[in-house]
Scaffold this motif. Structure first.
Motif, PDB file in Angstrom:
ATOM      1  N   TYR A 508       1.025  -0.744  -0.005  1.00  0.00           N
ATOM      2  CA  TYR A 508       0.552   0.124  -0.133  1.00  0.00           C
ATOM      3  C   TYR A 508       0.633   1.306  -0.185  1.00  0.00           C
ATOM      4  CZ  TYR A 508       1.230   0.600   4.839  1.00  0.00           C
ATOM      5  OH  TYR A 508       1.890   0.515   5.837  1.00  0.00           O
ATOM      6  N   GLY A 509       0.284   2.131  -0.247  1.00  0.00           N
ATOM      7  CA  GLY A 509       1.157   3.535   0.020  1.00  0.00           C
ATOM      8  C   GLY A 509       2.034   3.613  -1.359  1.00  0.00           C
ATOM      9  N   SER A 510       2.916   4.386  -1.225  1.00  0.00           N
ATOM     10  CA  SER A 510       4.235   5.268  -3.134  1.00  0.00           C
ATOM     11  C   SER A 510       4.166   3.973  -3.318  1.00  0.00           C
ATOM     12  CB  SER A 510       4.546   6.166  -2.287  1.00  0.00           C
ATOM     13  OG  SER A 510       5.120   5.936  -1.249  1.00  0.00           O
ATOM     14  N   TYR A 512       2.732   0.942  -4.736  1.00  0.00           N
ATOM     15  CA  TYR A 512       1.529   0.597  -5.328  1.00  0.00           C
ATOM     16  C   TYR A 512       0.123   0.978  -5.243  1.00  0.00           C
ATOM     17  CZ  TYR A 512       4.781  -2.177  -2.348  1.00  0.00           C
ATOM     18  OH  TYR A 512       5.321  -3.588  -2.168  1.00  0.00           O
TER      19      TYR A 512
END
Lengths: 522, 366
Positions: A508-510, A512
């Motif tokens: 998740y997050g930057s 992805y």
């Protein structure tokens, strides 16, 4: 201020913001009002996904409620109407309700599919028929709550449950927010009491609920979402090599299993916080001995729904029984015995395929399993005979390995067609396995699948953990009991490690892209 | 009565345990967050930043004349080894795929700890692209949590730790290490459109967040005595006059030289039939050779940099050039083209890679 309120289950906003807030307010409500509070939550939750389409579950609830009350009134007048008339009226009421429920489902989900296929059909007969694509918005969870409404009506018809007199209880059953998007498909008799009881949340229910949610996040965010980019790339376009087809099918199977079962864990955990027990939807499916056993362990609530509301009614219907008798007379007892279940199974698997969505790949997927389940039914006896001759039993290691490999082949091939955009693309990919297979093409391209060294190892280690837990569950080892017997500091440490594993190794997050929930679209 | 009080006690004990558990969890989260903040400021993609910095750390300290910074438009266009071969300048390409300006700044600022370049070319695609250190600047709730607990933003900080054998096989690491940050792609997919700079388009504003980092670049260069040059790499499908206007305006206002290579295509000899890998978004190897040759000439004409080719202190660059040409089967500069062996190179220019790139392309940037 722009606040993006993504309440999909694996979103942190759902389990770290919405759920705690909901739990707190629920607890503050007087016990008798808690079910109304839950209902408001359900409607808000639905609204956050589908906005004005909220009229659809309300429509389903009004229709189901009305038909249920009507069925109960007919029952009350049984003496006055007589048995035959009662049955006839009840059947008509049930059919009326089911047809209207299915009509809404078909209109929102399948209309374009039927229209476009009618155009194709008309072309075959040189008839000029046009279809303007409607591209209607589909209300969240319509495939799930429609089946629940049908099961409720049928159960009232069969008198296994009484008709609900309180409309809001029925609406709460159909729209309960944790199960709204991906199921499990529950039965009214199983959950209605706990849904309306307003039991207070306890430290124990909170802990157990969140422990289950954490396990779901591990499967969904740590394993499934890491595979999502690779699956998207592998199913994207050109078919390069059979090794990539095998990788595509295998990766998608794992992704789908971890995505769906992980989300269901989050759902069950969320409900458990409110002391509501939802049905389990998975039971170590890859420990199954054959395809039909697999479906008794995979999406269990859909399978049991088809069994109770399609398989049995079709098998025991008068025309099928008559046909089976005729065939028994003319073609022999064995074929006669197989015929009725085979017709019912065909209906079940066709419905299974269609339920997943308006695509030929899904219909093929359903019929593909019909083929395997029927074939295994027919071959089971000769196979057991062969084992006896070879001095083997079903528990022999070689037999178990054979069955596991066969099951994996069946499942991943099915998933290949299920995930492919079209049947022809699926077939093109499938052909490559036998005509153009070079393992090095897969290994050479490992770095180009949107996954890096850490992602691959995260998935591999994650799957080993899931497999180990699966083995323990199959052996009946009480994992939770063992954990609870640890001293508090050790238990705390264990859960902190689990939380940090999900935080650090989650996709998740930057870097992805949000992978979404696979089964929410069905 | 006794049973009731026991039950209340049990409930209170459970609630207390839950409270202690949550409190300790918060302590751990804040503690872990404090440990992993980047050095110079917030970044978006910590993995890319660390990978680039790790590769750069392998370079001899204080050995670089020039840096190229930016996103894929930078690292697919400017080839440091060609610049060495043709002009004798030492340079490194700090660019990376879809790198945001905040990350480009972090890499640049960190690199200055052990390098003192005289010149830095900042490519403009990142200046006008998605801005900010958060994945979605509109998602205020998530951003607030990430600001409070950076562990959620930098949770994949460990990804730059790789076994040497694995890292050496990684194609992006090879680019960062062996090719000095340049990415080779010799596939051809022509651009079929016309003169993309001819149409007079409205000015494309520079996102506010990027303006901040652009000023940071300028200030840092001033402080360290580095000449900043803004450069636009040739990009037929993404560049236009509206973007040019925005950058030209900023450059003029700030007294920074601006080189828009999209206006110099015929001088460089760019042929969009053959010099692009993806229908005009990025130049391919042939296009990069032409562009780098032109930029080398520009540097020679505009700035006084020494040619190190005869300097024994820089003899290792010749060795590096030979290694790279052998490893990739390439000849840098002098109209060099990718050889057959480069074409056969592990999937880099295969149709499969093309499909992968296509998916990135659909997102708008590489």
């Amino acid at each position: 201020m722009n606040i993006i309120l993504d309440l999909s289950y694996p979103s942190w906003k759902f389990f770290a913001l919405f759920l705690p807030l909901a739990a707190l307010l629920y607890q503050l409500c007087p016990r008798t009002k808690r079910r109304f509070f839950l209902l408001i939550l359900d409607l808000l939750f639905f609204w956050s996904f589908s906005g004005w389409l909220i009229v659809f579950p309300i429509y389903a609830a009004i229709l189901t409620y009305g038909c249920g009350i009507w069925l109960s009134r007919i029952n009350d007048r049984r003496k006055e109407l007589g048995r035959k008339q009662t049955t006839r009226l009840k059947k008509r009421t049930l059919l009326f309700g089911i047809i209207l429920l299915l009509a809404a489902l078909a209109a929102m989900k399948y209309l374009d599919f039927f229209g476009l296929n009618l155009v194709r059909l008309a072309k075959l007969f040189h008839i000029n028929f046009q279809w303007k694509i409607l591209d209607l918005l589909v209300p969240a969870g319509i495939s799930y709550y429609s089946l629940e409404a049908i099961s409720y009506l049928t159960d009232v018809y069969r008198e296994t449950i009484p008709a609900e007199r309180d409309f809001f209880r029925l609406l709460l059953y159909l729209s309960f927010f944790p199960k709204l998007l991906e199921g499990p498909i529950t039965r009214y008799g199983e959950v209605s009491e706990s849904l309306s009881a307003g039991e207070p949340i306890t430290a124990d229910s909170l802990a157990k609920g969140y422990q289950r949610i954490l396990w779901g996040c591990f499967k969904k965010i740590v394993i499934a979402d890491h595979l999502a980019p690779a699956v998207d790339i592998l199913f994207q376009g050109n078919v390069m090599d059979g090794s990539l087809t095998v990788a595509a099918a295998l990766f998608f199977t794992v992704q789908e299993y971890m995505d769906f079962s992980g989300t269901i864990d989050i759902v069950i955990g969320s409900a458990r916080i409110f002391r509501i027990t939802l049905s389990e939807n998975f039971r170590q499916p890859f420990f199954a001995k054959n395809a039909s056993d697999f479906w008794r362990r995979w999406h269990i609530t859909l399978g049991t729904w088809f069994r109770d509301y399609i398989f049995y009614p079709v098998t025991l219907s008068k025309p099928i029984m008559k046909l089976a008798k005729k065939v028994k007379k003319s073609l022999g007892a064995r074929i006669g015995k197989l015929l009725a279940p085979a017709i019912a199974l065909f209906c079940v698997w066709l419905a299974n395929g269609l339920w997943h969505g308006p695509k030929w790949t899904y219909i093929f997927f359903g019929l593909y399993y019909f083929f395997w389940v029927e074939l295994e039914n027919i071959l089971e006896e000769p196979f057991l005979g062969l084992l006896k001759k070879l001095h083997l039993t079903e528990k022999s290691v070689s037999v178990r390995i054979f069955r596991f490999v066969k099951l994996v082949c069946i499942v991943i091939t099915g998933e290949l067609f299920f995930r492919a955009d079209t049947l022809s693309f699926g077939w093109e990919m499938f052909k490559q396995v036998f005509t153009n297979f070079h393992l090095h093409v897969f290994t050479d391209n490992l770095g180009l699948l949107g996954m890096d060294f850490w992602d691959y190892w995260t998935v591999i280690v994650g799957l080993l953990v899931v497999a180990a837990v699966g083995v323990m569950k199959e052996k009946g080892i009480p994992i939770r009991g063992k954990l609870m017997s640890l001293p508090a500091p050790a238990r705390f440490l264990f859960w902190y490690i689990c939380i940090f594993v999900v935080i650090l190794f989650g996709a998740y997050g930057s870097g992805y892209d949000a992978a979404g929930m696979i089964y929410a679209k069905f | 009565m006794e049973i009731e009080s026991k039950s209340i006690g049990k409930r209170q004990g459970g609630a207390l345990r839950a409270a202690v558990f949550v409190a300790l969890l918060l302590v751990l989260l804040f503690g872990a967050s404090a440990l992993i903040r980047p050095k110079h400021g917030e970044v978006y993609n910590i993995t890319e930043v660390q990978m680039k910095l790790d590769a750069l750390r392998l370079e001899r300290a204080q050995s670089m004349d020039i840096f190229f910074a930016g996103d894929s438009e930078s690292y697919r266009t400017f080839s440091p080894l060609q610049l060495w071969k043709e002009r004798g300048y030492t340079s490194y390409n700090l660019g990376a795929s879809a790198l945001r300006l905040c990350d480009a700044y972090e890499i640049f600022a960190s690199a200055l700890e052990y390098q003192s370049p005289k010149l830095v070319f900042l490519e403009t695609d990142a200046i006008l692209a998605e801005a900010g250190t958060h994945k979605d600047e509109d998602d205020l709730l998530t951003n607030r949590v990430e600001d409070l607990l950076p562990i959620f933003h930098y949770h994949i900080f460990y990804k730059s730790y790789l076994p040497e054998s694995v890292r050496n096989q990684d194609i992006y690491w090879k680019d960062a290490n062996i090719l000095k940050g340049f990415l080779v792609q010799d596939m051809e997919r022509p651009y079929g459109g016309g003169d993309y700079m001819a149409e007079d388009k409205r000015l494309t504003p520079i996102p506010e967040a990027n303006r901040v980092f652009l000023n940071n670049f300028k200030e840092l260069c001033l402080e360290k005595g580095i000449q900043l040059v803004i450069v636009s790499a040739p990009s037929a499908s993404t560049w236009h006059s509206g973007k040019h206007k925005a950058i030209a305006e900023w450059s003029e206002d700030n007294g920074v030289p601006y080189l828009d290579l999209n206006l110099l295509l015929s001088d460089m000899g760019i042929d969009w039939e053959h010099d692009t890998m993806d229908g005009g978004n990025h130049v391919n190897f042939a296009g990069a050779v032409k562009t780098t040759a032109y930029v080398g000439k520009y540097i020679e004409e505009q700035f006084e940099l020494s040619d190190h080719r005869e300097d024994p202190d820089f003899s290792d660059w010749d060795q590096k050039l030979k290694t790279a040409e052998a490893e990739f089967g390439l000849e840098f500069g002098h109209g060099g083209e990718a050889s057959e062996s480069a074409r056969a190179m592990g999937g880099r220019d295969s149709g499969f890679l093309y499909r992968f790139n296509k998916s990135e392309e659909e997102e708008g940037r590489f």
